[in-house]
Design an enzyme around this catalytic site. Structure first.
Site, PDB file in Angstrom:
ATOM      1  N   ASP A 101       0.813  -1.208   0.000  1.00 33.71           N
ATOM      2  CA  ASP A 101       0.000   0.000   0.000  1.00 33.71           C
ATOM      3  C   ASP A 101       0.853   1.266   0.000  1.00 33.71           C
ATOM      4  O   ASP A 101       1.472   1.595   1.009  1.00 33.71           O
ATOM      5  CB  ASP A 101      -0.901  -0.024   1.239  1.00 33.71           C
ATOM      6  CG  ASP A 101      -1.798   1.183   1.346  1.00 33.71           C
ATOM      7  OD1 ASP A 101      -2.048   1.836   0.310  1.00 33.71           O
ATOM      8  OD2 ASP A 101      -2.263   1.477   2.461  1.00 33.71           O
ATOM      9  N   ASP A 288      -2.076   5.786  -4.981  1.00 37.36           N
ATOM     10  CA  ASP A 288      -2.377   4.902  -3.858  1.00 37.36           C
ATOM     11  C   ASP A 288      -2.731   3.503  -4.356  1.00 37.36           C
ATOM     12  O   ASP A 288      -3.807   3.274  -4.888  1.00 37.36           O
ATOM     13  CB  ASP A 288      -3.543   5.505  -3.063  1.00 37.36           C
ATOM     14  CG  ASP A 288      -3.919   4.680  -1.847  1.00 37.36           C
ATOM     15  OD1 ASP A 288      -3.223   3.687  -1.558  1.00 37.36           O
ATOM     16  OD2 ASP A 288      -4.903   5.033  -1.190  1.00 37.36           O
TER      17      ASP A 288
END
Length: 369
Positions: A101, A288
């Protein structure tokens, strides 16, 4: 044209190359919908996700990001996370699936001492079985839409692909909130953001790799593929796989360290509607890999939904009639003077509802390209 994303970031200079295969399975949102629990979940958890998660990217004086008297802990989006791979901790190795992430920085996995139902459904780290485990003594907490994730800090030997990291700081989660974690396919999260974003005190995994001289180059790259199968692509530490993209690479500078924050020149909709064009600085965006969503200011997103002709629901999602997909406008994102265009087939998420044969649409769900 390949419907995939290559995300590449570079930091300074250092030996080695680590490659981790990624799996792509239905998101937590999709599983909640299939279990007919999504509407209830969204009604109970309606914080301003975009504002809270990315609040530090904006000046504190901007009123629409103020949280009043409430806590301003960061809110991480995990419900739409779909791309995850395997790591191992300890000696002998204990395997875990994690989301890689770029929208967070910390590494955490469930602890064998976790008391939550979600932990019972996932692999748990057993500190007492590892000869390389070192207890840290600190505690940590991360706030999600469904409540706090709580845990204790530790240090351990970490293996990511072929790269072995010594004495890596990580979190052992002892409490995971909400039934949404029960449905999550992954055990934990490996954050790849900047150290400034860390909830935990300690060097993030990528920074530790660089500090220990484990990489050929101070670079990691993502290849994310949406092909309808379980193969989701891969993440490479220490370089790039040039067979995964069409040259050249278009570079863009990070504008603020924390998230991988960049300048977005403009967003266009069929050339008739434009966002982010109001000044020479464009607007700010965050890359992201921990979510399949693309979000934006509420007023602009609503205008985009109206332009496309999406129908709102009571829980904040939007629907588009299946037969209209081929006629939907092209949505383009211009980054560093390079335009990336998406058709309706690429930014519509196909989901069969129990009411009518609509497709699910949320302009914050526009797929990355």
């Amino acid at each position: 044209m390949r419907t995939s994303l290559l995300l590449l970031v570079c930091v300074g200079f250092v030996h080695g190359l680590g490659r981790v295969s990624l799996s792509r399975l239905p998101s937590v949102r999709s599983r909640l919908r299939a279990a007919e629990q999504l509407n209830e979940f969204l009604r109970e958890h309606q914080p301003d996700v975009f504002s809270r998660r990315y609040a530090q990217c904006y000046p504190a004086t901007q009123h629409y990001l103020r949280m009043g008297g409430r806590s301003t802990e960061r809110l991480y989006n995990f419900m739409d996370a779909q791309f995850f791979g395997q790591i191992s901790l300890g000696k002998p190795e204990q395997n875990f699936t994690v989301v890689f992430d770029t929208g967070s920085t910390d590494l955490w996995v469930p602890s064998s001492y976790c008391v939550s139902q979600a932990c019972a459904m996932h692999h748990k780290f057993k500190a007492f079985e590892s000869s390389t485990y070192a207890h840290d003594g600190r505690v940590f907490g991360i706030h999600y839409g469904s409540g706090h994730l709580l845990g204790v800090m530790a240090r351990e030997e970490l293996k990511v692909g072929s790269v072995t990291v010594q004495n890596q700081v990580f979190g052992e989660a002892v409490y995971e909130p909400g039934f949404a974690f029960v449905l999550a396919q992954f055990d934990g999260v490996l954050g790849l953001g900047f150290p400034q974003l860390a909830e935990e005190l300690g060097s993030p995994v990528f920074d530790t790799m660089i500090a220990q001289g484990l990489l050929d180059e101070p670079v990691f790259s993502f290849y994310l593929k949406n092909n309808g199968s379980s193969f989701g692509g891969e993440v490479v530490f220490g370089g790039v796989d040039e067979t995964r993209f069409v040259s050249p690479i278009n570079w863009i500078a990070v504008t603020q360290k924390g998230y991988w924050q960049i300048r977005l020149d403009v967003v266009k909709v069929q050339g008739a509607l434009r966002f982010c064009y109001r000044g020479p600085q464009g607007c700010q965006a965050v890359l992201d890999t921990g979510t399949s969503l693309i979000g934006g200011p509420a007023r602009d997103i609503l205008l985009l939904q109206q332009f496309i002709g999406a129908t709102p629901t009571a829980v904040g999602e939007f629907l588009v009639d299946c037969v209209r997909i081929s006629s939907l406008p092209v949505v383009s994102f211009q980054i560093n003077n390079v335009e990336y265009s998406l058709t309706g087939e690429q930014y519509i998420r196909r989901v069969r509802t129990t009411q009518q044969p609509f497709q699910h649409f949320n302009p914050s769900n526009l797929r990355r390209h």
